[in-house]
Scaffold this motif. Sequence first.
Motif, short mmCIF file in Angstrom:
data_model
loop_
_atom_site.label_atom_id
_atom_site.label_comp_id
_atom_site.label_asym_id
_atom_site.label_seq_id
_atom_site.Cartn_x
_atom_site.Cartn_y
_atom_site.Cartn_z
N UNK A 186 0.82 -1.22 0.00
CA UNK A 186 0.00 0.00 0.00
C UNK A 186 0.85 1.27 0.00
N UNK A 187 0.35 2.30 -0.67
CA UNK A 187 1.07 3.56 -0.79
C UNK A 187 0.25 4.70 -0.20
N UNK A 188 0.92 5.56 0.57
CA UNK A 188 0.29 6.74 1.14
C UNK A 188 1.31 7.86 1.24
N UNK A 189 0.89 8.98 1.76
CA UNK A 189 1.78 10.13 1.90
C UNK A 189 2.88 9.82 2.90
N UNK A 190 4.11 10.19 2.56
CA UNK A 190 5.25 10.01 3.46
C UNK A 190 5.11 10.97 4.64
N UNK A 191 5.07 10.45 5.85
CA UNK A 191 4.85 11.28 7.04
C UNK A 191 6.02 12.23 7.30
N UNK A 192 7.22 11.88 6.84
CA UNK A 192 8.39 12.72 7.10
C UNK A 192 8.61 13.76 6.00
N UNK A 193 8.04 13.52 4.82
CA UNK A 193 8.21 14.44 3.69
C UNK A 193 6.91 14.45 2.90
N UNK A 194 6.14 15.51 3.03
CA UNK A 194 4.83 15.57 2.41
C UNK A 194 4.88 15.66 0.88
N UNK A 195 6.08 15.90 0.34
CA UNK A 195 6.23 15.95 -1.10
C UNK A 195 6.45 14.55 -1.70
N UNK A 196 6.56 13.55 -0.85
CA UNK A 196 6.85 12.20 -1.31
C UNK A 196 5.75 11.23 -0.90
N UNK A 219 3.32 2.36 3.17
CA UNK A 219 2.92 2.54 4.56
C UNK A 219 1.53 1.95 4.78
N UNK A 220 1.25 1.56 6.00
CA UNK A 220 -0.07 1.05 6.35
C UNK A 220 -1.00 2.17 6.79
N UNK A 221 -0.44 3.36 7.07
CA UNK A 221 -1.21 4.46 7.62
C UNK A 221 -1.72 5.37 6.50
N UNK A 222 -3.02 5.61 6.47
CA UNK A 222 -3.64 6.50 5.49
C UNK A 222 -3.18 6.17 4.07
N UNK A 223 -3.21 4.89 3.72
CA UNK A 223 -2.71 4.44 2.43
C UNK A 223 -3.81 3.75 1.63
N UNK A 224 -3.50 3.47 0.37
CA UNK A 224 -4.43 2.76 -0.50
C UNK A 224 -3.68 1.59 -1.14
N UNK A 225 -4.38 0.51 -1.47
CA UNK A 225 -3.71 -0.64 -2.09
C UNK A 225 -2.99 -0.25 -3.37
N UNK A 226 -1.85 -0.87 -3.61
CA UNK A 226 -1.08 -0.58 -4.82
C UNK A 226 -0.39 -1.86 -5.28
N UNK A 227 -0.55 -2.20 -6.57
CA UNK A 227 0.03 -3.43 -7.11
C UNK A 227 0.74 -3.12 -8.43
N UNK A 228 2.01 -3.52 -8.49
CA UNK A 228 2.81 -3.36 -9.70
C UNK A 228 3.39 -4.70 -10.09
N UNK A 229 3.21 -5.10 -11.34
CA UNK A 229 3.84 -6.31 -11.87
C UNK A 229 5.02 -5.90 -12.74
N UNK A 230 6.13 -6.62 -12.64
CA UNK A 230 7.28 -6.28 -13.49
C UNK A 230 7.94 -7.54 -14.04
N UNK A 231 8.64 -7.37 -15.15
CA UNK A 231 9.45 -8.45 -15.71
C UNK A 231 10.75 -7.86 -16.25
N UNK A 232 11.81 -8.63 -16.19
CA UNK A 232 13.11 -8.17 -16.66
C UNK A 232 13.14 -8.21 -18.18
#
Length: 307
Positions: free
Chosen positions: A188-198, A202-215
């Motif tokens: 899951x991805x959410x706002x970085x608590x230490x840097x609001x620009x990033x 994180x499990x806090x205030x986040x939303x599910x995020x899924x990325x598939x990759x291949x070499x």
Amino acid sequence: METRILIVEEQDQGVRLDKYLSTAMDDCSRSRAQQLIDEEAVRIDDLPVKNSYKVKAGDEIEVTLPEEEALEAQPQEMALNVVYEDHDVIVINKPKGLVVHPGPGNPDHTLVNGLLWHCHDLSGINGVLRPGIVHRIDKDTSGLIVACKNDNAHQSLAKQLAEKTAGRQYYALVHGAINHEYGTIDAPIGRDEKDRQKMAVTEKNSRPAITHFKVVERFDNYTLVSCRLETGRTHQIRVHMQYIGFPIVGDPKYSLRKTLPTQGQMLHAYQLSFTHPSTGERMTFEAPLPPEFEALLTQLRQERSGL
């Protein structure tokens, strides 16, 4: 005017008020929180407080947000690399460095301004600053993006994105040697608590995020991968690749490693597919790598061959 009421929880006891506000409100930076406090727009027990106030569990904080000045994107003439266009949709190969829509720090000369000049009309579902925009790619990411010319097309594309039937694939050059051929990052991805620009995993205030990759190709200390998005969170590929230890080459926010000489991050949206909102035809578009990306790969291939 908008008023928000925040109740301080036990876990936030003792945090400075400005820091607490920047964490508790997704759309509020620490500097913005300090400004609101200085303007006495933040009150506890109906009394103004200072930035240095340490919040207490159970505090009821009242935040009054002033009305923002109304803005509207204006048409601006610019050269657009149009890959496909009809009465419903327009597919653009966006160059690196072009912001998708107006916002703080980028009031004009965005892709939306150019689209308004080119198309004269876009769907209005996302309001006057993001007309026609159903998905975004970062300023420093090149590649394919589709915009909609009417609300019916917009609703259709938005539904396809939500139901994961629209496809988006990216090439990314990352630091490090990835030994396995395939992978899925489900974090899951959410706002970085230490840097609001990033953003951050994180499990806090986040939303599910899924990325598939291949070499796709390996070099001595770098790997070219193809990434397929299942969700579309802000900075998703950049955050996910950094999270597993393979940050994108040239990424100014998420890669702290010494990097190859680049002008921005090596991330390119090379393929976009969706079902046409009127005809029902399945459409797939591809955009070649930009010259600077291709040149960097050529350099790495020569180094690998000892040339």
